[in-house]
Design an enzyme around this catalytic site. Structure first.
Site, PDB file in Angstrom:
ATOM      1  N   LYS A  51      52.032  13.060  -7.350  1.00 37.30           N
ATOM      2  CA  LYS A  51      51.443  12.261  -8.430  1.00 37.30           C
ATOM      3  C   LYS A  51      50.811  13.167  -9.486  1.00 37.30           C
ATOM      4  O   LYS A  51      50.975  12.946 -10.678  1.00 37.30           O
ATOM      5  CB  LYS A  51      50.401  11.287  -7.852  1.00 37.30           C
ATOM      6  CG  LYS A  51      51.052  10.147  -7.086  1.00 37.30           C
ATOM      7  CD  LYS A  51      50.067   9.302  -6.296  1.00 37.30           C
ATOM      8  CE  LYS A  51      50.836   8.333  -5.404  1.00 37.30           C
ATOM      9  NZ  LYS A  51      49.974   7.545  -4.525  1.00 37.30           N
ATOM     10  N   GLN A  95      44.318   6.637  -2.318  1.00 37.71           N
ATOM     11  CA  GLN A  95      45.503   6.942  -1.508  1.00 37.71           C
ATOM     12  C   GLN A  95      45.328   6.347  -0.103  1.00 37.71           C
ATOM     13  O   GLN A  95      44.343   6.626   0.572  1.00 37.71           O
ATOM     14  CB  GLN A  95      45.698   8.470  -1.442  1.00 37.71           C
ATOM     15  CG  GLN A  95      46.960   8.894  -0.743  1.00 37.71           C
ATOM     16  CD  GLN A  95      48.229   8.474  -1.499  1.00 37.71           C
ATOM     17  OE1 GLN A  95      48.315   8.568  -2.710  1.00 37.71           O
ATOM     18  NE2 GLN A  95      49.208   7.970  -0.772  1.00 37.71           N
ATOM     19  N   ASP A 118      47.786   0.695  -8.902  1.00 39.31           N
ATOM     20  CA  ASP A 118      48.655   0.471  -7.739  1.00 39.31           C
ATOM     21  C   ASP A 118      49.039  -1.011  -7.633  1.00 39.31           C
ATOM     22  O   ASP A 118      49.923  -1.368  -6.849  1.00 39.31           O
ATOM     23  CB  ASP A 118      47.935   0.896  -6.438  1.00 39.31           C
ATOM     24  CG  ASP A 118      48.406   2.259  -5.946  1.00 39.31           C
ATOM     25  OD1 ASP A 118      49.489   2.700  -6.389  1.00 39.31           O
ATOM     26  OD2 ASP A 118      47.699   2.872  -5.120  1.00 39.31           O
TER      27      ASP A 118
END
Ligand code: NDP
Length: 278
Positions: A51, A95, A118
């Protein structure tokens, strides 16, 4: 024919680079993404590095906040909240998975929908269910983008999604439904899976089991989207068996299909969040 997710992701990154530059010119700062990583899970480390690299490629400023494995729920939530209030960041993501003593739901609830790149927040998921404009989970969004860029008609087509996770199967089923497909979602308790899969014009496998979709489950000429990523002795493989792949008119390879799109869509969500919130 194989769907080249790598090439599509590369062209999306180019488009995003131009948008990120325009944003910087207009607002005097870069688009920004904060990534929260708790502990040192090796797979999460790899995802986070990917990322960071992808952000750098398109000119998004990214910061990874590394927190100790034993951090308390309260301290984690405080940190996430402070990042969401930091005007350098247009997107904040945590995460997953988190260490077992931490509650992912409470942690994610600290991220306002407008910065939830997300697409996992209750508000964004609710909006998605209602067909309203929102930030959509990256992998399902990536699958829809692949279908669209390869000119796959969804309207009136029969789509079967195998897998009903909150991150892939369910949101993807909703997106296909909004794109006017007739959608069936299958899971571990589904009966007659083979017969249902055989009816699919668009068959999506999001199960996490190598060679799960066999040739006798695929209609000749179907479009097959293999979301699965399985680590085997022979390397990374998807959920779809090689012989099944031969029956497809279009198929996403693993690696190089859906995987690169997931990161590209995270970048797209971040740029979009910045543009909307500016
Ligand atoms: P989950 O484990 O959360 O979900 C798997 C789903 O498969 C569940 O809904 C489960 O059903 C279903 N399933 C399991 N066994 C069967 C069976 N025998 N018959 C029918 N359905 C079954 O996985 P994810 O959705 O998170 O991920 C799926 C795969 O996609 C994994 O390989 C993962 O690594 C990969 N992935 C890839 C991404 C990418 O970027 N390409 C991103 C995210 C995931 P039930 O609900 O009944 O248990």
């Amino acid at each position: 024919m194989k769907i080249d997710g790598k090439a599509v992701a590369a062209s999306i990154r180019e488009e995003l680079k131009a948008r990120a530059e325009r944003f910087e010119q207009a607002h005097g700062r870069k688009v920004g993404l904060a990534v929260v990583l708790v502990g040192c899970d090796p797979a999460s480390e790899v995802y986070v590095r990917n990322k960071e690299r992808a952000c750098a490629q398109v000119g998004i400023f990214s910061e990874t906040v590394r927190l100790p494995e034993e951090i308390s729920e309260e301290a984690l939530e405080e940190k996430i909240s402070s990042l969401t209030e930091d005007s350098r960041f247009d997107g904040v993501l945590v995460q997953l998975p988190l260490p077992a003593h931490l509650d992912a739901r409470s942690a994610l609830a600290c991220i306002p929908a407008s910065k939830d790149v997300d697409g996992f927040s209750a508000e964004n998921v609710g909006k998605l269910a209602k067909g309203e404009d929102c930030l959509v989970a990256c992998t399902p969004r990536g699958v829809m983008e692949l279908l669209s860029r390869y000119g796959v008609e969804t309207r009136g087509r029969r789509a079967v999604v195998v897998g009903r996770s909150n991150t892939v199967g369910k949101p993807l089923a909703l997106l296909l439904l909004h794109a006017d497909a007739t959608v069936t979602v299958c899971h571990s308790k589904t009966q007659n899976l083979k017969e249902i899969c055989k009816e699919a014009d668009i068959l999506v496998a999001a199960v996490g089991k190598p060679a799960f979709i066999t040739a006798d489950m695929v209609k000749e000429g179907a479009v097959v989207i293999d979301v699965g990523i399985n680590r085997t002795e022979g390397g990374l493989v998807g959920d779809v068996d090689c012989a099944a792949a031969e029956k497809a008119s279009l198929i996403t390879p693993v690696p190089g299909g859906v995987g690169p799109m997931t990161v590209a869509m995270l970048l797209a969500n971040t740029v979009e969040a910045a543009e909307r919130n500016a």
